[in-house]
Design a protein around this motif. Structure first.
Motif, short mmCIF file in Angstrom:
data_model
loop_
_atom_site.label_atom_id
_atom_site.label_comp_id
_atom_site.label_asym_id
_atom_site.label_seq_id
_atom_site.Cartn_x
_atom_site.Cartn_y
_atom_site.Cartn_z
N ILE A 180 31.59 49.16 42.75
CA ILE A 180 32.50 48.91 41.64
C ILE A 180 33.59 47.91 42.02
O ILE A 180 33.69 46.84 41.42
CB ILE A 180 33.13 50.25 41.16
N ARG A 181 34.42 48.23 43.01
CA ARG A 181 35.58 47.38 43.26
C ARG A 181 35.20 45.97 43.69
O ARG A 181 35.65 44.99 43.09
CB ARG A 181 36.50 48.01 44.32
N ALA A 182 34.40 45.84 44.74
CA ALA A 182 34.08 44.51 45.25
C ALA A 182 33.25 43.68 44.27
O ALA A 182 33.59 42.51 44.02
CB ALA A 182 33.38 44.62 46.60
N PRO A 183 32.20 44.22 43.66
CA PRO A 183 31.40 43.38 42.76
C PRO A 183 32.18 42.85 41.55
O PRO A 183 31.91 41.75 41.07
CB PRO A 183 30.28 44.32 42.31
N TYR A 184 33.13 43.63 41.06
CA TYR A 184 33.88 43.23 39.87
C TYR A 184 35.26 42.65 40.20
O TYR A 184 36.00 42.27 39.29
CB TYR A 184 34.05 44.42 38.93
N ASP A 279 31.28 40.59 32.90
CA ASP A 279 30.80 39.56 33.82
C ASP A 279 29.28 39.42 33.78
O ASP A 279 28.63 39.20 34.82
CB ASP A 279 31.25 39.86 35.26
N GLY A 280 28.68 39.59 32.60
CA GLY A 280 27.24 39.45 32.46
C GLY A 280 26.44 40.63 32.96
O GLY A 280 25.21 40.60 32.95
N ARG A 281 27.12 41.69 33.40
CA ARG A 281 26.44 42.89 33.87
C ARG A 281 26.44 43.95 32.77
O ARG A 281 27.38 44.05 32.00
CB ARG A 281 27.14 43.47 35.11
N PRO A 282 25.40 44.77 32.71
CA PRO A 282 25.38 45.85 31.72
C PRO A 282 26.41 46.91 32.06
O PRO A 282 26.91 46.96 33.19
CB PRO A 282 23.95 46.40 31.83
N PRO A 283 26.74 47.79 31.12
CA PRO A 283 27.68 48.88 31.42
C PRO A 283 27.22 49.70 32.62
O PRO A 283 26.02 49.89 32.84
CB PRO A 283 27.69 49.71 30.14
N LEU A 284 28.17 50.20 33.39
CA LEU A 284 27.84 50.98 34.58
C LEU A 284 27.05 52.23 34.24
O LEU A 284 26.15 52.63 35.00
CB LEU A 284 29.12 51.35 35.34
N LEU A 285 27.39 52.88 33.14
CA LEU A 285 26.74 54.13 32.77
C LEU A 285 25.79 53.90 31.60
O LEU A 285 26.13 53.21 30.63
CB LEU A 285 27.78 55.18 32.39
N THR A 286 24.60 54.48 31.69
CA THR A 286 23.66 54.42 30.58
C THR A 286 24.17 55.29 29.43
O THR A 286 25.03 56.17 29.63
CB THR A 286 22.29 54.94 31.01
N PRO A 287 23.66 55.08 28.22
CA PRO A 287 24.10 55.94 27.11
C PRO A 287 23.89 57.43 27.38
O PRO A 287 24.73 58.25 27.01
CB PRO A 287 23.24 55.45 25.94
N GLY A 288 22.79 57.78 28.04
CA GLY A 288 22.54 59.19 28.33
C GLY A 288 23.55 59.77 29.30
O GLY A 288 24.05 60.89 29.10
N THR A 289 23.86 59.02 30.36
CA THR A 289 24.86 59.49 31.32
C THR A 289 26.23 59.58 30.66
O THR A 289 26.97 60.56 30.86
CB THR A 289 24.93 58.54 32.53
#
Length: 384
Positions: A180-184, A279-289
């Motif tokens: 989380i922290r470093a990639p974003y 930043d072009g990445r999908p949300p960290l959590l899926t809808p189910g999670t």
């Protein structure tokens, strides 16, 4: 009126007005920050008051519970953790004193009863989650595990963090840094590097009125008070929240219950990665999670605080406090009055941070009510 600094995107001018008239005035003696992302773009970056700018790092206390919950949610999503497994299946020592059947789901929903230890934690244990976890594992719970809920103010992070270490061999801090922290590029830290210390602004105590001081003393000093036990007031000396946030050893170790350090910009960016694409990445959590962690798992009277509240899986379901938010809005507050959350229904994230403690700031200082209304209104109008 206190001068407000920073920028807002077109359509969010009303948020600046709300911050100028409410938030900056409330925190004029210590300073405050407000940051908002909408649809992956920062649309609010404001600060005001004495001693704080947009780049200042603040002690954000229980915000770290929300970040810990996010790491656990990712591990559940990966299949590395099963919320319906007993905690003792990863951590055998935890089975002592009748805790053998408690599930991770119940632990995350503040249902373990492991809110403290006899005599309180030592300063070393408050700095070291693993040392605190060892004492909690051997200690009796303060109610039958799973039978009710109560805010685990100083123990939630040690408990959840120990499960993560036992299950994965890595700490929450390591998972957070790498995933989380470093990639974003997030300016919220579990373990504040020494080189960032010059940006830290010390937490400031509440200066209560006589009436507020009398209220704050109510219920204190009873050895059997769950409130005193959960907040370390039965220790000798009693837990001092202001000193805790102002201690370099705490900032360096970042105990997961209340040791995170960052800015409103940083926490808004954490939750922006939950609220939608970033930043072009999908949300960290899926809808189910997301649906699972935001679902209310504990509600009603809190055995510790005596108030009515609700918890999901580590996160606070924000609609229980701010009904204008969407059904999967999740986040966490901090004791000075800070509040941060993601509202995926709007692809919106919000973080308000303040330096001086607010009166009854734990669930989020009262100025959040007006600020959140202004932010959601602007986001809805921008979506039309």
């Amino acid at each position: 009126m206190t001068e407000v600094h920073g920028t807002v995107a077109a359509g969010f001018e009303s948020v600046r007005e709300a911050f100028a008239t409410v938030a900056a005035a409330e925190a004029r003696d210590g300073g405050a920050q407000l940051a908002v992302y909408h649809r992956g773009r920062q649309v609010v970056d404001l600060w005001g008051g004495d001693g704080v700018d947009g780049d200042s790092l603040l002690a954000l206390y229980s915000s770290s519970k929300g970040v810990t919950a996010l790491v656990v949610a990712l591990l559940v999503q990966d299949g590395a953790l099963d919320p319906d497994h007993e905690v003792a299946s990863w951590w055998p020592e935890f089975a002592a004193e009748g805790k053998e059947r408690l599930t991770l789901r119940e632990l995350l929903a503040h249902r373990s009863g492991a809110i403290g230890v006899e005599g309180g934690f030592t300063p070393a244990e408050l700095t070291d989650d693993r040392a605190a976890a060892a004492r909690l594992a051997a200690h009796r719970p303060y109610w039958e595990p799973g039978s009710g809920h109560g805010y685990h103010a100083l123990t939630f992070g040690a408990l959840a963090g120990e499960v993560v270490v036992r299950a994965t061999g890595r700490t929450v801090h390591e998972h957070y840094e790498e995933r989380i922290r470093a990639p974003y590029g997030i300016d919220y830290h579990l373990g504040l590097p020494e080189e960032l210390e010059p940006r830290f602004r010390t937490a400031l105590p509440l200066v209560p009125s006589p009436a507020q001081a009398a209220f704050l003393r109510m219920g204190k000093g009873r050895p059997d008070s769950l409130l005193d036990i959960a907040f370390g007031q039965h220790a000798d000396p009693p837990f001092d929240a202001v000193a805790y946030g102002n201690t370099r050893a705490i900032r360096a170790a970042s105990p997961l219950s209340a040791g995170g350090v960052g800015s409103a910009r940083g926490l808004a960016r954490v939750y922006a990665a939950v609220a939608g694409e970033l930043d072009g990445r999908p949300p960290l959590l899926t809808p189910g999670t997301l649906a699972e962690v935001s679902r209310v798992h504990s509600s009603g009277k809190d055995l510790v605080t005596g108030e009515r509240n609700a918890f999901g899986l580590g996160f606070v379901p924000l609609t229980t406090r701010h009904p204008e938010l969407g059904p999967t809005a999740i986040g966490h507050s901090g004791v000075p009055g800070s509040q941060s959350f993601a509202d995926p229904s709007r692809a919106l994230s919000y973080s308000y941070a303040r330096r001086r403690f607010a009166f009854l700031g734990g669930p989020g200082a009262l100025e959040n009510n007006r600020l959140i209304r202004a932010v959601t209104r602007a986001a809805d109008e921008a979506a039309e």
